[in-house]
Design a protein around this motif. Structure first.
Motif, PDB file in Angstrom:
ATOM      1  N   VAL A 182       0.876  -1.174   0.000  1.00  0.00           N
ATOM      2  CA  VAL A 182       0.000   0.000   0.000  1.00  0.00           C
ATOM      3  C   VAL A 182       0.910   1.219   0.000  1.00  0.00           C
ATOM      4  N   TYR A 183       0.666   2.113  -0.943  1.00  0.00           N
ATOM      5  CA  TYR A 183       1.485   3.312  -1.085  1.00  0.00           C
ATOM      6  C   TYR A 183       0.740   4.508  -0.518  1.00  0.00           C
ATOM      7  N   TYR A 184       1.453   5.259   0.315  1.00  0.00           N
ATOM      8  CA  TYR A 184       0.889   6.430   0.957  1.00  0.00           C
ATOM      9  C   TYR A 184       1.682   7.678   0.562  1.00  0.00           C
ATOM     10  N   CYS A 185       0.974   8.770   0.360  1.00  0.00           N
ATOM     11  CA  CYS A 185       1.688  10.035   0.237  1.00  0.00           C
ATOM     12  C   CYS A 185       1.507  10.805   1.533  1.00  0.00           C
ATOM     13  N   ALA A 186       2.461  11.681   1.796  1.00  0.00           N
ATOM     14  CA  ALA A 186       2.460  12.442   3.032  1.00  0.00           C
ATOM     15  C   ALA A 186       3.079  13.802   2.783  1.00  0.00           C
ATOM     16  N   ALA A 187       2.694  14.783   3.590  1.00  0.00           N
ATOM     17  CA  ALA A 187       3.184  16.144   3.442  1.00  0.00           C
ATOM     18  C   ALA A 187       3.895  16.586   4.710  1.00  0.00           C
ATOM     19  N   ALA A 188       5.026  17.252   4.516  1.00  0.00           N
ATOM     20  CA  ALA A 188       5.827  17.738   5.633  1.00  0.00           C
ATOM     21  C   ALA A 188       6.032  19.234   5.500  1.00  0.00           C
ATOM     22  N   GLY A 189       5.917  19.932   6.632  1.00  0.00           N
ATOM     23  CA  GLY A 189       6.092  21.370   6.602  1.00  0.00           C
ATOM     24  C   GLY A 189       7.548  21.795   6.566  1.00  0.00           C
ATOM     25  N   LEU A 190       8.446  20.883   6.914  1.00  0.00           N
ATOM     26  CA  LEU A 190       9.867  21.193   6.936  1.00  0.00           C
ATOM     27  C   LEU A 190      10.586  20.381   5.877  1.00  0.00           C
ATOM     28  N   PRO A 191      11.678  20.918   5.358  1.00  0.00           N
ATOM     29  CA  PRO A 191      12.426  20.194   4.326  1.00  0.00           C
ATOM     30  C   PRO A 191      13.471  19.253   4.921  1.00  0.00           C
ATOM     31  N   GLY A 192      13.921  18.338   4.071  1.00  0.00           N
ATOM     32  CA  GLY A 192      15.021  17.480   4.507  1.00  0.00           C
ATOM     33  C   GLY A 192      14.804  16.036   4.150  1.00  0.00           C
ATOM     34  N   ALA A 193      15.893  15.279   4.210  1.00  0.00           N
ATOM     35  CA  ALA A 193      15.821  13.860   3.867  1.00  0.00           C
ATOM     36  C   ALA A 193      15.061  13.073   4.927  1.00  0.00           C
ATOM     37  N   ILE A 194      15.202  13.484   6.162  1.00  0.00           N
ATOM     38  CA  ILE A 194      14.516  12.791   7.256  1.00  0.00           C
ATOM     39  C   ILE A 194      13.740  13.825   8.046  1.00  0.00           C
ATOM     40  N   VAL A 195      12.448  13.867   7.832  1.00  0.00           N
ATOM     41  CA  VAL A 195      11.599  14.847   8.502  1.00  0.00           C
ATOM     42  C   VAL A 195      10.327  14.174   8.973  1.00  0.00           C
ATOM     43  N   LYS A 196       9.639  14.870   9.839  1.00  0.00           N
ATOM     44  CA  LYS A 196       8.343  14.380  10.309  1.00  0.00           C
ATOM     45  C   LYS A 196       7.278  14.811   9.323  1.00  0.00           C
ATOM     46  N   TYR A 197       6.474  13.844   8.892  1.00  0.00           N
ATOM     47  CA  TYR A 197       5.395  14.146   7.967  1.00  0.00           C
ATOM     48  C   TYR A 197       4.115  14.364   8.775  1.00  0.00           C
ATOM     49  N   ASP A 198       3.457  15.475   8.498  1.00  0.00           N
ATOM     50  CA  ASP A 198       2.320  15.887   9.323  1.00  0.00           C
ATOM     51  C   ASP A 198       0.980  15.371   8.817  1.00  0.00           C
ATOM     52  N   TYR A 199       0.885  15.175   7.525  1.00  0.00           N
ATOM     53  CA  TYR A 199      -0.389  14.790   6.931  1.00  0.00           C
ATOM     54  C   TYR A 199      -0.185  13.560   6.057  1.00  0.00           C
ATOM     55  N   TRP A 200      -1.169  12.669   6.102  1.00  0.00           N
ATOM     56  CA  TRP A 200      -1.077  11.403   5.382  1.00  0.00           C
ATOM     57  C   TRP A 200      -2.362  11.124   4.613  1.00  0.00           C
ATOM     58  N   GLY A 201      -2.198  10.478   3.468  1.00  0.00           N
ATOM     59  CA  GLY A 201      -3.357  10.022   2.723  1.00  0.00           C
ATOM     60  C   GLY A 201      -3.797   8.646   3.203  1.00  0.00           C
ATOM     61  N   GLN A 202      -4.846   8.126   2.574  1.00  0.00           N
ATOM     62  CA  GLN A 202      -5.418   6.841   2.963  1.00  0.00           C
ATOM     63  C   GLN A 202      -4.679   5.657   2.337  1.00  0.00           C
ATOM     64  N   GLY A 203      -3.942   5.909   1.293  1.00  0.00           N
ATOM     65  CA  GLY A 203      -3.173   4.846   0.655  1.00  0.00           C
ATOM     66  C   GLY A 203      -3.849   4.277  -0.575  1.00  0.00           C
ATOM     67  N   THR A 204      -3.026   3.734  -1.459  1.00  0.00           N
ATOM     68  CA  THR A 204      -3.524   3.061  -2.660  1.00  0.00           C
ATOM     69  C   THR A 204      -2.728   1.776  -2.852  1.00  0.00           C
ATOM     70  N   GLN A 205      -3.430   0.706  -3.183  1.00  0.00           N
ATOM     71  CA  GLN A 205      -2.794  -0.600  -3.285  1.00  0.00           C
ATOM     72  C   GLN A 205      -2.101  -0.772  -4.624  1.00  0.00           C
ATOM     73  N   VAL A 206      -0.871  -1.227  -4.574  1.00  0.00           N
ATOM     74  CA  VAL A 206      -0.119  -1.604  -5.768  1.00  0.00           C
ATOM     75  C   VAL A 206       0.251  -3.076  -5.633  1.00  0.00           C
ATOM     76  N   THR A 207      -0.143  -3.854  -6.627  1.00  0.00           N
ATOM     77  CA  THR A 207       0.163  -5.283  -6.619  1.00  0.00           C
ATOM     78  C   THR A 207       0.896  -5.631  -7.908  1.00  0.00           C
ATOM     79  N   VAL A 208       2.064  -6.229  -7.754  1.00  0.00           N
ATOM     80  CA  VAL A 208       2.871  -6.606  -8.910  1.00  0.00           C
ATOM     81  C   VAL A 208       2.940  -8.131  -8.964  1.00  0.00           C
ATOM     82  N   SER A 209       2.424  -8.678 -10.034  1.00  0.00           N
ATOM     83  CA  SER A 209       2.412 -10.132 -10.180  1.00  0.00           C
ATOM     84  C   SER A 209       3.665 -10.607 -10.913  1.00  0.00           C
ATOM     85  N   SER A 210       4.119 -11.793 -10.556  1.00  0.00           N
ATOM     86  CA  SER A 210       5.338 -12.330 -11.181  1.00  0.00           C
ATOM     87  C   SER A 210       5.015 -13.124 -12.428  1.00  0.00           C
TER      88      SER A 210
END
Length: 121
Positions: free
Chosen positions: A93-121
């Protein structure tokens, strides 16, 4: 408050591509760094990629470098995740998130509900 909505997930064969979208309504997304995370069954959520507020800075997990690309269109209040050469281990499940501060490692304040990605072999 920022409400994030992901879309574009689905079922794809290994080697295929998908493009995920993360859109918001209300407050503009341009003032936030936006990241994508994923969580596979039985595993912890992990960082995938992020893009800075200006779009000039991007961060990628080693596992997706060269295959995934993040971009943003602030006019549309949308951030995209282009996923190519997908592998079964990208299934999550892939989620997007928004952070008010920049950087490689930051706290994300807002999150989406997610979307499922399934990759079959």
């Amino acid at each position: 408050q920022v409400q994030l909505v992901e879309s574009g997930g689905g079922l794809v064969q290994a080697g295929g591509s998908l493009r995920l979208s993360c859109a918001t309504s209300g407050r503009t997304l341009s003032t936030y760094q936006v990241g994508w995370f994923r969580q596979a069954p039985g595993k912890e959520r992990e960082f995938v990629t992020a893009i800075s507020r200006s779009g000039g800075g991007t961060y990628y997990a080693d596992s997706v470098k060269g295959r995934f690309a993040i971009s943003r269109d602030d006019a549309k209040n949308t951030v995209y995740l282009q996923m190519n050469s997908l592998k079964p281990e990208d299934t999550a499940v892939y989620y997007c998130a928004a952070a008010g501060l920049p950087g490689a490692i930051v706290k994300y304040d807002y999150w989406g509900q997610g979307t499922q990605v399934t990759v079959s072999s």
